[in-house]
Design an enzyme around this catalytic site. Structure first.
Site, PDB file in Angstrom:
ATOM      1  N   GLY A 223      -4.867   5.278   4.961  1.00  0.00           N
ATOM      2  CA  GLY A 223      -5.056   6.360   3.997  1.00  0.00           C
ATOM      3  C   GLY A 223      -4.047   7.448   4.266  1.00  0.00           C
TER       4      GLY A 223
ATOM      5  N   GLY B  24      -2.864  10.068   5.947  1.00  0.00           N
ATOM      6  CA  GLY B  24      -3.202  10.749   7.194  1.00  0.00           C
ATOM      7  C   GLY B  24      -2.400  12.027   7.399  1.00  0.00           C
ATOM      8  N   ARG B  25      -1.359  12.166   6.610  1.00  0.00           N
ATOM      9  CA  ARG B  25      -0.532  13.371   6.752  1.00  0.00           C
ATOM     10  C   ARG B  25       0.009  13.776   5.394  1.00  0.00           C
ATOM     11  NH1 ARG B  25       5.110  10.617   8.720  1.00  0.00           N
ATOM     12  NH2 ARG B  25       4.457   8.592   7.997  1.00  0.00           N
TER      13      ARG B  25
ATOM     14  N   ASP C 290      -1.586  14.079  13.964  1.00  0.00           N
ATOM     15  CA  ASP C 290      -1.827  15.503  13.724  1.00  0.00           C
ATOM     16  C   ASP C 290      -1.669  15.884  12.248  1.00  0.00           C
ATOM     17  OD1 ASP C 290       0.861  15.197  13.409  1.00  0.00           O
ATOM     18  OD2 ASP C 290       1.460  16.616  14.970  1.00  0.00           O
TER      19      ASP C 290
ATOM     20  N   ARG D  82       6.758  15.382  -2.319  1.00  0.00           N
ATOM     21  CA  ARG D  82       7.207  14.079  -2.814  1.00  0.00           C
ATOM     22  C   ARG D  82       6.669  13.845  -4.218  1.00  0.00           C
ATOM     23  NH1 ARG D  82       6.203   8.791   0.830  1.00  0.00           N
ATOM     24  NH2 ARG D  82       4.005   9.070   0.363  1.00  0.00           N
TER      25      ARG D  82
ATOM     26  N   ARG E 190      -0.746   1.617  -3.896  1.00  0.00           N
ATOM     27  CA  ARG E 190      -0.010   0.616  -3.117  1.00  0.00           C
ATOM     28  C   ARG E 190      -0.723  -0.721  -3.189  1.00  0.00           C
ATOM     29  NH1 ARG E 190       1.595   4.560   1.105  1.00  0.00           N
ATOM     30  NH2 ARG E 190       1.116   6.545   0.130  1.00  0.00           N
TER      31      ARG E 190
ATOM     32  N   ASP F  89       0.939  -1.433   2.781  1.00  0.00           N
ATOM     33  CA  ASP F  89       0.580  -0.063   2.389  1.00  0.00           C
ATOM     34  C   ASP F  89       1.827   0.741   2.030  1.00  0.00           C
ATOM     35  OD1 ASP F  89       0.824  -0.523   5.291  1.00  0.00           O
ATOM     36  OD2 ASP F  89       0.732   1.650   5.429  1.00  0.00           O
TER      37      ASP F  89
ATOM     38  N   ASP G 105       8.116   5.443   1.129  1.00  0.00           N
ATOM     39  CA  ASP G 105       8.006   5.615   2.581  1.00  0.00           C
ATOM     40  C   ASP G 105       9.328   5.359   3.309  1.00  0.00           C
ATOM     41  OD1 ASP G 105       5.587   6.692   2.588  1.00  0.00           O
ATOM     42  OD2 ASP G 105       4.629   5.224   3.897  1.00  0.00           O
TER      43      ASP G 105
HETATM   44  P1  AMP Z   1       3.604   4.833   7.822  1.00  0.00           P
HETATM   45  O1  AMP Z   1       3.985   3.823   8.845  1.00  0.00           O
HETATM   46  O2  AMP Z   1       4.489   6.026   7.824  1.00  0.00           O
HETATM   47  O3  AMP Z   1       3.481   4.222   6.476  1.00  0.00           O
HETATM   48  O4  AMP Z   1       2.164   5.380   8.221  1.00  0.00           O
HETATM   49  C1  AMP Z   1       1.087   4.523   8.488  1.00  0.00           C
HETATM   50  C2  AMP Z   1      -0.211   5.287   8.539  1.00  0.00           C
HETATM   51  O5  AMP Z   1      -0.202   6.231   9.621  1.00  0.00           O
HETATM   52  C3  AMP Z   1      -0.530   6.064   7.283  1.00  0.00           C
HETATM   53  O6  AMP Z   1      -1.902   5.937   7.016  1.00  0.00           O
HETATM   54  C4  AMP Z   1      -0.155   7.480   7.653  1.00  0.00           C
HETATM   55  O7  AMP Z   1      -0.885   8.411   6.904  1.00  0.00           O
HETATM   56  C5  AMP Z   1      -0.516   7.536   9.133  1.00  0.00           C
HETATM   57  N1  AMP Z   1       0.278   8.550   9.849  1.00  0.00           N
HETATM   58  C6  AMP Z   1       1.578   8.494  10.166  1.00  0.00           C
HETATM   59  N2  AMP Z   1       1.973   9.616  10.803  1.00  0.00           N
HETATM   60  C7  AMP Z   1       0.895  10.416  10.907  1.00  0.00           C
HETATM   61  C8  AMP Z   1       0.648  11.713  11.474  1.00  0.00           C
HETATM   62  N3  AMP Z   1       1.609  12.434  12.047  1.00  0.00           N
HETATM   63  N4  AMP Z   1      -0.603  12.192  11.388  1.00  0.00           N
HETATM   64  C9  AMP Z   1      -1.581  11.491  10.803  1.00  0.00           C
HETATM   65  N5  AMP Z   1      -1.423  10.276  10.263  1.00  0.00           N
HETATM   66  C10 AMP Z   1      -0.202   9.729  10.305  1.00  0.00           C
HETATM   67 MG    MG Z   2       3.077   4.650   4.626  1.00  0.00          MG
END
Ligand code: AMP
Ligand code: MG
Length: 499
Positions: A111, A113-114, A145, A196, A203, A268, A278
């Site tokens: 989901g 997360g940031r 975070d 963005r 997705r 995702d 991404d």
């Molecule tokens: P990504 O590999 O960038 O597509 O991220 C994979 C998952 O990790 C997604 O659900 C993001 O929201 C979560 N995520 C990545 N970086 C952070 C962060 N700094 N804080 C919280 N969630 C994160």
């Molecule tokens: Mg992602």
């Protein structure tokens, strides 16, 4: 309350430390179709305000395209909105839930997360999401975070906008804002937020989330939403599958034609609308290498350059299987129908690929041997460590980039014979090639250089690179240095996920 229930609750968010939101006068004209879907599609929460927002970059043209006034966005209230300190009227901020296969391993719940989706605007170019990335923790942050540091924010800004200028379907960058707060990674780093813009943030993983739970009602609601929003001409599930498969075949072919490596093609990170999404450890390769990998975490080369079509196919198979429950008939028949659609990926990709490579070679007509001609050049480039971008841009004088110039000449003889059978005027051919072969790409070492300078407070290299990349097919003129491949010392071999 049972202890397990307490554990399952989203952790409390750190709003209290911060100033309350200001009330905004700036009118975005939001119309939030996703936020009208059922509650289990997202969590409603706002961005976490930051200490001292400062605008780094604003994309004036995109703002106008969205029906927004760049001057207002540059103002105090505008920057406050782009930083997440002010939630504008009409926004319905949410964090979207999804699942996904990451490097092939299943994660039942991911989901935003940031990131927080502020809402959707309907501008000249159709409906678009405005999302703040790096905007604070959400129930989906897991151990993270919820923040981003300046590096990945600038990287996504530069590369996504360059992809757009290169003619690739992609999410866009509306703005980058410094938060005035440190982000703690291996060391404290300056925090930043990217605004963005996307056709949507739906997705393959969004479908997987509901499919894995057997939530047919949600799957149906999501599918109807996607049909109406992205594929309004589609006439049913099979046709939707077909269109999504086709959109990805086109997208991956466009990446391949530019030497782009996404780096983290998890389900995702695959958009249903067919946009590149991404920009974490992505990179454009300099010298051509079919097994090129830049991502520091891609140890087995799952997302290597030449593996991208195969991975797209794998991801699309996951998407197709999510939609089986919505199809009518016996399971065997449904699987067969979905498999038939999936099988179309290879020919659609090959068509899109050869269409792009014909243009790169200046071919206006079609001949059976064209695929071999293009592939032969690519293998010779690889053996000779020739620069991907510059070899194509400087055809027919690319021999200078080859370790063994004879290897180029030998290929070029066949190419000239092929050109001789065309009857096209040299001018038409040159025009076609110039539009298919950019002079400028966001080379890794230049992106890194821009980020390092920005960390020291110098935004000039970032601005110069971004500006040059607005017209990648033009002659670079004063930006010829940006077209030069890296020296051995300048070469960047590894890129990192944008956390
Ligand atoms: P990504 O590999 O960038 O597509 O991220 C994979 C998952 O990790 C997604 O659900 C993001 O929201 C979560 N995520 C990545 N970086 C952070 C962060 N700094 N804080 C919280 N969630 C994160
Ligand atoms: Mg992602």
């Amino acid at each position: 309350m049972a202890p397990s229930a307490a554990r399952d609750r989203p952790r409390p968010l750190a709003f209290a430390r911060h100033r309350p939101y200001l009330r905004a006068m700036l009118d975005f004209g939001f119309d939030n179709s996703y936020a009208r879907l059922p509650d289990r599609f997202y969590t409603r929460l706002g961005p976490t305000p930051v200490a001292e927002p400062k605008l780094i970059a604003l994309n004036d043209a995109l703002a106008r395209d969205l029906g927004l006034d760049p001057a207002e966005l540059r103002g105090e209230e505008g920057v406050s909105i782009l930083a997440g300190n002010t939630v504008p009227d009409g926004a319905e901020p949410i964090a979207q839930v999804y699942a996904g296969h990451q490097f092939g391993g299943w994660s039942p719940q991911l989901g935003d997360g940031r990131a927080i989706l502020l809402g959707e605007v309907v501008g000249g170019g159709g409906r678009r999401d405005i999302q703040l990335k790096g905007s604070g923790p959400t129930p989906y942050s897991r151990m993270g975070d919820g923040r981003a540091w300046l590096g990945p924010v600038l990287r996504e800004y530069i590369v996504s906008e360059a992809m757009h200028a290169l003619g690739v379907r992609t999410t866009r960058a509306l703005a980058a804002v410094a938060t005035g707060e440190p982000v703690f990674r291996e060391e404290p780093l300056p925090g930043a937020i990217l605004a963005r813009v996307a056709r949507s943030h739906i997705r393959v993983g969004t479908f997987q989330f509901f499919a894995a739970r057997g939530d047919q009602e949600a799957l149906k609601g999501l599918t109807d939403h996607v049909l109406e929003r992205h594929y309004p001409g589609a006439y049913g599930i099979i046709d939707l599958l077909h269109r999504v498969v086709g959109a990805q075949a086109e997208l991956i072919a466009s990446w391949m034609s530019l030497g782009f490596i996404h780096g983290v093609m998890n389900t995702d990170n695959m958009s249903i609308a067919g946009e590149t999404i991404d920009y974490g450890p992505c990179a454009f390769m300099d010298d051509h290498h079919s097994a090129a990998v830049f991502s520091s975490i891609d140890h087995h080369g799952r997302y290597a350059y030449s593996n991208q079509p195969t991975i797209a196919y794998w991801n699309l198979a996951q998407f197709c299987s999510c939609l089986l429950p919505l199809m009518v008939g016996e399971l065997d028949a449904k699987v067969e129908a979905a498999t038939d659609v999936l099988k179309r990926f290879a020919p659609m990709f090959q068509n899109a690929w050869i269409h792009r490579f014909r243009a790169k070679l200046g071919l206006l007509t079609e001949e059976a041997g064209d695929f071999e001609l293009a592939s032969d050049l690519l293998s010779r480039m690889e053996r000779n460590r020739a620069d991907f971008t510059n070899t194509f841009r400087s055809l027919p004088d690319a021999r200078g980039g080859f370790d063994d110039p004879a290897a180029f000449d030998e290929w070029a003889r066949g190419w000239r014979l092929r050109l001789g059978r065309e009857g096209a005027s040299p001018e038409d051919r040159v025009d076609l090639m110039r539009e298919a072969n950019p002079a400028l790409i966001p080379r890794n070492h230049r992106v890194e250089e821009a980020i390092s300078a920005a960390r020291r407070g110098d935004l000039d290299p970032f601005r110069r690179l971004s500006a040059a990349l607005e017209t990648p097919f033009a002659d670079p003129g004063g930006n010829a240095d940006l077209a030069r491949p890296p020296t051995e010392e300048e070469r960047v071999r590894e890129t990192f996920c944008g956390t």
